[in-house]
Design an enzyme around this catalytic site. Structure first.
Site, PDB file in Angstrom:
ATOM      1  N   LEU A 280      13.012  49.724  23.681  1.00 58.50           N
ATOM      2  CA  LEU A 280      14.351  48.724  23.629  1.00 58.50           C
ATOM      3  C   LEU A 280      14.860  48.637  22.821  1.00 58.50           C
ATOM      4  O   LEU A 280      13.953  47.590  21.460  1.00 58.50           O
ATOM      5  CB  LEU A 280      14.187  47.648  24.684  1.00 58.50           C
ATOM      6  CG  LEU A 280      14.986  47.737  25.429  1.00 58.50           C
ATOM      7  CD1 LEU A 280      15.643  47.921  26.520  1.00 58.50           C
ATOM      8  CD2 LEU A 280      14.275  45.970  26.172  1.00 58.50           C
ATOM      9  N   HIS A 281      15.890  48.677  22.419  1.00 59.20           N
ATOM     10  CA  HIS A 281      16.446  48.312  20.545  1.00 59.20           C
ATOM     11  C   HIS A 281      17.890  47.110  20.935  1.00 59.20           C
ATOM     12  O   HIS A 281      16.874  46.157  20.530  1.00 59.20           O
ATOM     13  CB  HIS A 281      17.556  50.144  21.001  1.00 59.20           C
ATOM     14  CG  HIS A 281      16.601  50.775  20.267  1.00 59.20           C
ATOM     15  ND1 HIS A 281      16.059  51.221  19.441  1.00 59.20           N
ATOM     16  CD2 HIS A 281      16.286  52.084  21.166  1.00 59.20           C
ATOM     17  CE1 HIS A 281      15.319  52.819  19.666  1.00 59.20           C
ATOM     18  NE2 HIS A 281      15.931  53.431  21.103  1.00 59.20           N
ATOM     19  N   ASP A 282      18.642  47.541  21.603  1.00 54.58           N
ATOM     20  CA  ASP A 282      19.410  46.259  21.370  1.00 54.58           C
ATOM     21  C   ASP A 282      18.958  44.842  21.776  1.00 54.58           C
ATOM     22  O   ASP A 282      19.735  43.909  20.813  1.00 54.58           O
ATOM     23  CB  ASP A 282      20.554  46.568  21.820  1.00 54.58           C
ATOM     24  CG  ASP A 282      21.405  48.341  21.725  1.00 54.58           C
ATOM     25  OD1 ASP A 282      21.382  48.749  20.625  1.00 54.58           O
ATOM     26  OD2 ASP A 282      22.127  48.354  22.661  1.00 54.58           O
TER      27      ASP A 282
END
Length: 390
Positions: A280-282
């Site tokens: 999961l990035h953002d």
């Protein structure tokens, strides 16, 4: 409470959820940008996510830049986010599709993203509002170019983008054709930076902004994996909640979020060797704005592997973005366009904060709590909705 303007794009669904429902954040608005898909699609997606979490009437959305500062638009391949930029679920646009379409048109017709962000930041006391960027930095660079006085006014900028490599963290970065890679779109570059390297360079090298900017690179986000246990947490809540841990999931919202995660899981498994689950990035760029508050999710801006490190010496970095070359050069001719070149600075020198780790368990727990708050909001909306005509 931290005020935040969210700028961005499956990962953006989680970023919007966290920004909209975390008790330590007041979401001032969302600006959309070119990236995973066209600007029209990313704007539609942002509004659809707000509708899914029960915030469609509480958060303003403003369409931003349709292309980079000085380059043509470039969009992510369909095997990551799909044709819409937010594929993987049938639940997102099912309710209120007509209303979402109307609000999409309004977002394009209303005040531009730069003007809307500037107004929101001026409405906050100096040193209290953050800009959280979860996609290309085009809107952010344009904001501070047009309104340079706001550089001193903001508390800081957080941005998901770039990569460091060279063992900056223990996260796997992937191997393609036998060659270790730093980026997620080319061997050298992360997508958000690659599609507008000039914008990233303008923000990360700015002498006023850089010392209060937190960069969240792939080296960090690849440590935050949606494992099977995490997906169960999102679907059913914590084990102590008593919810049976089988079946479809507690709510449509939770099912939708997990479906979005799993849409690109195969790509991360096959290309980046992230076999435990997709990263999961953002939302990490959103979580980073909580630094220094009672709600802080601890990010580690020191190298715990360094001999003699006691966690007290905060690392800061100079970040140079490679702007030479075209996207085609980067994809097909080995150009390092969009690469983030990171240089450690002497102790105490001002520079960009690039964490090497974070409290992953706390992060996922906060995401789940935001799911629960969104579930409760949706239950109230459904309870007060007029009955359909007979």
């Amino acid at each position: 409470m931290r005020s935040a303007v969210l700028r961005g794009f499956c990962w953006d669904a989680f970023a919007i959820l966290l920004a909209a429902y975390h008790p330590g954040i007041r979401l001032l608005g969302i600006s959309t940008v070119h990236g995973n898909a066209s600007l029209e699609k990313t704007t539609k997606n942002a509004l659809a996510v707000l509708a899914a979490i029960g915030k469609q009437d509480a958060v303003s959305v403003h369409a931003g830049a349709a292309h980079a500062l000085s380059r043509a638009p470039a969009h992510a391949p369909a095997d990551i986010h799909g044709e819409s930029g937010l594929d993987g679920t049938t639940l997102l646009l099912a309710p209120g599709a007509a209303r979402t379409a109307a609000r999409t048109a309004a977002a394009h017709a209303g005040p531009g993203a730069v003007d809307a962000m500037a107004a929101a930041l001026r409405g906050c006391a100096p040193g209290t509002a953050w800009v959280a960027a979860t996609g290309a930095l085009t809107n952010v660079a344009a904001l501070f170019a047009r309104h340079p006085e706001l550089r001193d006014r903001v508390a800081g900028v957080t941005a998901m983008g770039g990569s460091v490599g060279d063992g900056f963290t223990a996260a796997p970065m992937g191997v393609v054709d036998g060659i270790p890679r730093l980026g997620n779109y080319t061997q050298w570059a992360e997508f958000n930076v690659l599609i507008d390297p000039e914008a990233a360079a303008a923000v990360l090298a700015d002498p006023v902004l850089a010392p209060k900017t937190t960069l969240v690179p792939l080296d960090l986000t690849h440590l935050v994996l949606a494992t099977r246990d995490v997906q169960d947490l999102l679907l059913y809540g914590p084990p102590e909640s008593g919810t049976p841990r089988s079946g479809r999931g507690k709510t449509d919202l939770r099912v939708m979020l997990v479906e979005l995660l799993n849409f690109f899981a195969a790509t991360y498994r096959d290309v980046f060797k992230l076999t435990e689950g997709p990263p999961l990035h953002d939302p990490l760029a959103v979580a980073a704005v909580l630094a220094g508050t009672q709600h802080e999710i601890v990010f580690h801006d020191f190298d715990a592997r360094k001999e003699g490190s006691d966690g007290q010496e905060r690392e800061r970095f100079a970040v140079e973005v490679v702007t030479d070359g075209t996207l085609d050069d980067a994809r097909h001719r080995g150009a390092q366009t969009g690469r983030t070149l990171v240089t450690p600075l002497p102790p105490g020198a001002p520079g960009v904060r690039i964490p090497r780790g974070l409290d992953v368990g706390r992060f996922w727990a906060e995401v789940e709590r935001c799911c629960e708050r969104a579930d409760e909001a949706n239950r109230k909306i459904l309870a007060t909705a007029p009955a359909p005509a007979a």
